[in-house]
Design an enzyme around this catalytic site. Structure first.
Site, mmCIF file in Angstrom:
data_model
loop_
_atom_site.group_PDB
_atom_site.id
_atom_site.type_symbol
_atom_site.label_atom_id
_atom_site.label_comp_id
_atom_site.label_asym_id
_atom_site.label_seq_id
_atom_site.Cartn_x
_atom_site.Cartn_y
_atom_site.Cartn_z
ATOM 1 N N GLU A 133 27.626 27.222 40.053
ATOM 2 C CA GLU A 133 27.134 26.412 38.967
ATOM 3 C C GLU A 133 27.798 24.874 39.490
ATOM 4 O OE1 GLU A 133 29.511 28.326 35.801
ATOM 5 O OE2 GLU A 133 27.762 29.583 35.373
ATOM 6 N N CYS A 156 29.941 30.597 26.793
ATOM 7 C CA CYS A 156 30.737 29.335 26.543
ATOM 8 C C CYS A 156 29.882 27.969 25.954
ATOM 9 C CB CYS A 156 31.310 28.906 27.889
ATOM 10 S SG CYS A 156 30.153 28.876 29.307
#
Length: 648
Positions: A316, A413
């Site tokens: 990421e 998240c």
């Protein structure tokens, strides 16, 4: 608690049609929906188990821990979002629900102040043994932010006191003293959370602990190696091994030596946010210069047009090299754009430059809110700039870019992070410093700011971003001299500014992107800003190879996308002439009402069925439509792209 510090931010009540609708969606749909998710009551969705974990940790239920090591943070961010909703408008039922779960959190807290259900339930005795991977301080940080927000919104300090006890315990564990650990978390968050805590407590311990974590990062001998040896670990996790080693967590160098954004994008911008705050609070020029250098690197070489950041799936992470920004394989996590908003706001506190507000605005209107559908019940983790549904379903390297939003995620998240951002949008509108009031964002709202110990009410009315007229009524308690600093967006060539219908010469009062209106303000004074919202073509830097020969469209802060729903399949067959003029029109019947763009284009039509042909495909004239990028995928699923070929 230090009540003066607790009221550091202006009080803003948003009435804006654009943002009010999204705040109401968060309150009426997202928060209840996420509450159901946290309680594992969503059918056909990944279970959260967050509430169950707390009940087990509190000794009120038997069972096993479920979820990621940071599962607690989903609840913490939910509490924070609830706080901002309550700050906006009282709701006894919602507040009682939050009070009840806060009491559960406190019951799950250890007698020494420690709070983390993973280590309480699953691995007792292994606290602080793997800071690199286990997110202990990251989780603590989100509970701290929730506690501060809830205290500021309601005046209730149950969670705040619990978090102060937790921070006292953390401070007893970490530091440069001989008997303390010299570590820091693999995922930054505690650093900026401690600074928010400092704002309400005024306790220098909270400021200095944040400063310690920032200063210790990347020092030698490397703490991650020390704890690895203590664990007798032979090899790291796959991310640790494969994504830049220390760079994955921005721990490859001391922070003041870092000049290029590397590693996990969310971790990075959370850390940069804390660095900017600390640079100001500590008058630390080294930190200030580092954050400015990193900002330039991110926004000039590693940021998408939508203000998405993090271009590679693995880790990421930020780009492998400058200008490596693929449209279809990018990661551009919703949380990363949210973190960019946090960072931009703090850079504006550090240094008054309108360019920071431009990036914050770009992120808010594009790369963040694209992460949620218009109803607030489906979410994107990844926000690509091109999507081909069949490839997403069949190619492994594009499987992360979902063609439709998901109901929930096992690693959830982004949804609660987006909820807390939207619910707190009013906090990003104004910044007060000495006798300057900076207008950073434009939206209909009533705000109370304090200048020279005097309350000033600002009533702003606008239909932004669809219309460019912004009128602000100024109502001071008494006649007062101060400077109203109005951000003039970098894209707004030809902007006009008026005070009480008298036009001002913007060029003569423009400083670092702000028009500085210095005068004695009287009740009923009106400031009018007129921003030209003509559709603009945007071209990428020549080194950004994915967009060579392509063009994108932007109107004001809003980036546009072409969808299959409006333009048919095979969007790469489309092209636009350099002379084609995009026309804008408000369309109330699509996507909850948006300004859409229409432009004349061409569609390539193959001459035959051959895979390769000797002659160029014929082209037919077509009328193309583009809609705001944030609203794509709210109709039938299909292809989407932001960058379109431009005919030679």
């Amino acid at each position: 608690m230090n009540k003066k510090l607790a009221l550091y931010h202006p009080k803003v009540r948003v009435t804006d049609s654009f943002w009010r609708e999204k705040i109401d969606v968060v309150k009426t749909n997202v928060i209840p929906y996420q509450w159901e998710a946290l309680n594992d009551r969503l059918p056909d969705a990944a279970p959260s188990h967050a509430i169950e974990n707390l009940k087990i940790a509190a000794g009120e239920k038997e069972g096993e821990y479920h979820g990621f090591v940071f599962q607690d943070t989903d609840l913490a961010k939910w509490i924070e979002a609830v706080a901002y909703v309550l700050e906006d408008q009282a709701d006894e039922t919602l507040e009682a629900q939050a009070d009840e779960v806060i009491d559960l959190v406190v019951r799950a807290q250890g007698s020494d102040g420690y709070l983390n259900t993973y280590f309480t339930v699953k691995e007792p005795g292994k606290r602080w043994t793997n800071l690199r991977d286990q997110h202990e301080l990251y989780t603590a940080g989100h509970f701290i932010e929730a506690a501060v927000a809830y205290y500021q919104a309601t005046g209730k300090d149950v969670l705040l006191k619990a978090m102060c006890r937790f921070v006292d315990y953390i401070d007893s564990v970490f530091g440069l003293e001989e008997d303390k650990r010299k570590g820091y978390d693999g995922h930054q968050e505690i650093e900026l959370a401690l600074l928010r805590l400092y704002e309400v407590t005024g306790d220098e311990k909270h400021l200095n602990l944040s400063y310690y974590f920032i200063n210790q990062r990347g020092q030698q001998p490397h703490y991650f190696d020390i704890e690895k040896e203590e664990r007798e670990e032979n090899s790291g996790t796959h991310m640790w091994k494969d994504v830049g080693r220390y760079g994955y967590s921005q721990a490859h160098k001391p922070v003041r030596e870092q000049d290029e954004a590397v590693g996990h994008a969310v971790r990075a911008v959370y850390m940069y946010s804390a660095m900017a705050d600390l640079a100001k609070l500590k008058s630390d020029e080294g930190l200030a210069e580092a954050t400015k250098t990193l900002w330039k690197n991110v926004t000039n070489k590693q940021m998408y047009l939508t203000a998405g950041i993090g271009s590679q799936t693995h880790g990421e992470a930020f780009s492998t090299i400058a200008y490596d920004l693929p449209n279809d394989e990018c990661y551009t996590e919703t949380c990363a754009s949210i973190g960019l908003v946090f960072w931009a706001q703090r850079m504006m506190k550090l240094e008054k430059q309108g360019a920071y507000g431009d990036v914050m605005e770009r992120a808010l209107y594009n790369g963040t809110i694209s992460g949620m559908d218009l109803n607030g019940k489906r979410f994107f983790y990844v926000n690509p700039l091109e999507v081909w549904p069949e490839q997403s379903n069949r190619r492994e390297n594009r499987s992360h870019a979902k063609p439709v939003r998901q109901k929930w995620y096992s690693c959830a998240c982004c949804p609660p992070n987006l909820a807390r951002l939207i619910a707190s949008i009013g906090r990003y509108m104004y910044e007060v410093e000495e006798d300057y009031v900076y207008n950073q964002l434009f939206m209909s709202a009533e705000a109370t700011v304090r200048v020279k110990e005097t309350d000033v009410i600002l009533k702003q009315k606008t239909n932004y971003p669809w219309e460019g007229h912004i009128a602000t009524e100024v109502h001071p308690e008494q006649e007062l001299s101060w400077t109203f600093a109005v951000r003039i967006p970098g894209w707004a060539e030809g902007a006009e500014l008026y005070v009480n219908a008298q036009r001002l010469d913007i060029a003569s009062i423009l400083h670092n992107g702000y028009a500085l209106i210095d005068r004695v303000w009287r009740k009923g004074d009106v400031v009018e800003l007129k921003l030209p919202l003509t559709p603009q073509r945007v071209y990428a830097h020549p080194s950004l190879r994915e967009n060579a020969g392509k063009v994108a469209f932007q109107r004001g802060p809003v980036v546009y996308a072409f969808e299959e729903a409006d333009n048919g399949k095979n969007l790469p067959a489309l092209s636009i002439s350099p002379s084609s003029v995009a026309e804008a029109a408000f369309e109330p019947d699509i996507l909850d009402g948006v300004v859409a763009l229409t432009v004349e284009g061409h569609r390539a039509v193959p001459n035959d069925e051959g895979l390769y042909q000797k002659t160029k495909a014929e082209e037919t004239l077509v009328q193309l439509k583009a809609v705001p990028y944030y609203a794509w995928c709210n109709r039938e699923p299909g292809e989407m792209l932001v960058w379109v070929r431009e005919k030679a």
